[in-house]
Design a protein around this motif. Sequence first.
Motif, short mmCIF file in Angstrom:
data_model
loop_
_atom_site.label_atom_id
_atom_site.label_comp_id
_atom_site.label_asym_id
_atom_site.label_seq_id
_atom_site.Cartn_x
_atom_site.Cartn_y
_atom_site.Cartn_z
N ARG A 91 0.84 -1.19 0.00
CA ARG A 91 0.00 0.00 0.00
C ARG A 91 0.87 1.23 0.00
NH1 ARG A 91 -0.75 1.96 5.89
NH2 ARG A 91 -1.95 3.56 4.86
N GLY A 94 1.86 6.81 4.34
CA GLY A 94 1.75 8.24 4.49
C GLY A 94 0.47 8.67 5.15
N GLY A 95 0.23 9.95 5.16
CA GLY A 95 -0.82 10.52 5.96
C GLY A 95 -2.21 10.49 5.36
N ASN A 96 -2.40 9.79 4.26
CA ASN A 96 -3.74 9.72 3.70
C ASN A 96 -4.58 8.75 4.50
OD1 ASN A 96 -6.07 9.48 2.25
ND2 ASN A 96 -5.11 9.02 0.30
N ALA A 97 -5.45 9.25 5.31
CA ALA A 97 -6.24 8.39 6.17
C ALA A 97 -7.19 7.52 5.38
CB ALA A 97 -7.02 9.23 7.18
N GLY A 98 -7.38 7.80 4.12
CA GLY A 98 -8.27 6.99 3.32
C GLY A 98 -7.66 5.67 2.88
N ASN A 99 -6.41 5.42 3.25
CA ASN A 99 -5.76 4.20 2.81
C ASN A 99 -6.11 3.03 3.70
OD1 ASN A 99 -4.39 4.91 0.48
ND2 ASN A 99 -2.76 5.86 1.65
N MET A 100 -7.24 2.38 3.40
CA MET A 100 -7.55 1.18 4.17
C MET A 100 -6.68 0.04 3.67
SD MET A 100 -9.32 1.20 1.32
CE MET A 100 -10.06 0.15 0.09
N PHE B 34 -12.24 2.24 9.91
CA PHE B 34 -12.66 1.20 8.97
C PHE B 34 -13.28 0.04 9.74
CE2 PHE B 34 -10.71 3.20 5.41
CZ PHE B 34 -9.56 3.79 5.88
N ARG B 99 -2.21 9.94 12.56
CA ARG B 99 -1.96 11.07 11.67
C ARG B 99 -0.92 10.78 10.60
NH1 ARG B 99 -0.05 15.67 15.65
NH2 ARG B 99 1.75 16.14 14.39
N ASP B 100 -0.12 9.73 10.82
CA ASP B 100 0.86 9.33 9.81
C ASP B 100 0.28 8.32 8.82
OD1 ASP B 100 3.30 9.37 12.44
OD2 ASP B 100 2.90 10.91 10.94
N GLN B 103 -2.16 2.18 10.26
CA GLN B 103 -3.41 1.59 10.75
C GLN B 103 -3.21 0.80 12.03
OE1 GLN B 103 -6.45 1.74 9.46
NE2 GLN B 103 -6.12 2.65 7.45
#
Lengths: 113, 114
Positions: A91, A94-100, B34, B99-100, B103
């Motif tokens: 994956r 980084g800081g993109n919280a949308g990266n599930m 999620f 914030r980084d 998960q």
Amino acid sequence: DAKTTQPTSMDCAEGRAANLPCNHSTISGNEYVYWYRQIHSQGPQYIIHGLKNNETNEMASLIITEDRKSSTLILPHATLRDTAVYYCIVRVAGGNAGNMLTFGGGTRLMVKP
Amino acid sequence: GAVVSQHPSWVICKSGTSVKIECRSLDFQATTMFWYRQFPKQSLMLMATSNEGSKATYEQGVEKDKFLINHASLTLSTLTVTSAHPEDSSFYICSAPDRDGEQYFGPGTRLTVT
């Protein structure tokens, strides 16, 4: 996220090194290799991640091939408590919280006495 | 590392009733969380993305009216399984990125519908 391929299951003798392979031949240049494990009836636990250099922490080592198309997670001295399903995920970090995280089948590692 | 908790850890309910599962980020704020579902001997499957202050986004095949998600605050997301049926019995797991973007997973909630 790139797809990964892992063996379905592996056995390892207690005290020996466990080497878990992962193929990710379609990995993109900005994608990292992540490893998580899931012990039975628990949530996944982060182990390690890397981009292209080999990485080591207190839990494991991660060896990534030069072409980045495959990697190996190494548990140097497996214990019975390392019995779990190990997931290799690629994956963008980084800081993109949308990266599930997208989980494949993983490798079921059985450490035997 | 960061900690994510879930409550309850297990629940048994009767068919037709509703069950609420909480997911909390204990030491960090998460605008996104999620929700995953895991059936026995299978991998985790993403159900939905919970967004603080806006509607959740659901994966294909997941009924949004059955699995209600509310992201009440920057540290709490709830999943409510409405009119539960035995086929909803599963292991539900939430995760939250710090914030980084790393998960962190909750310990999971095992739902059994009788």
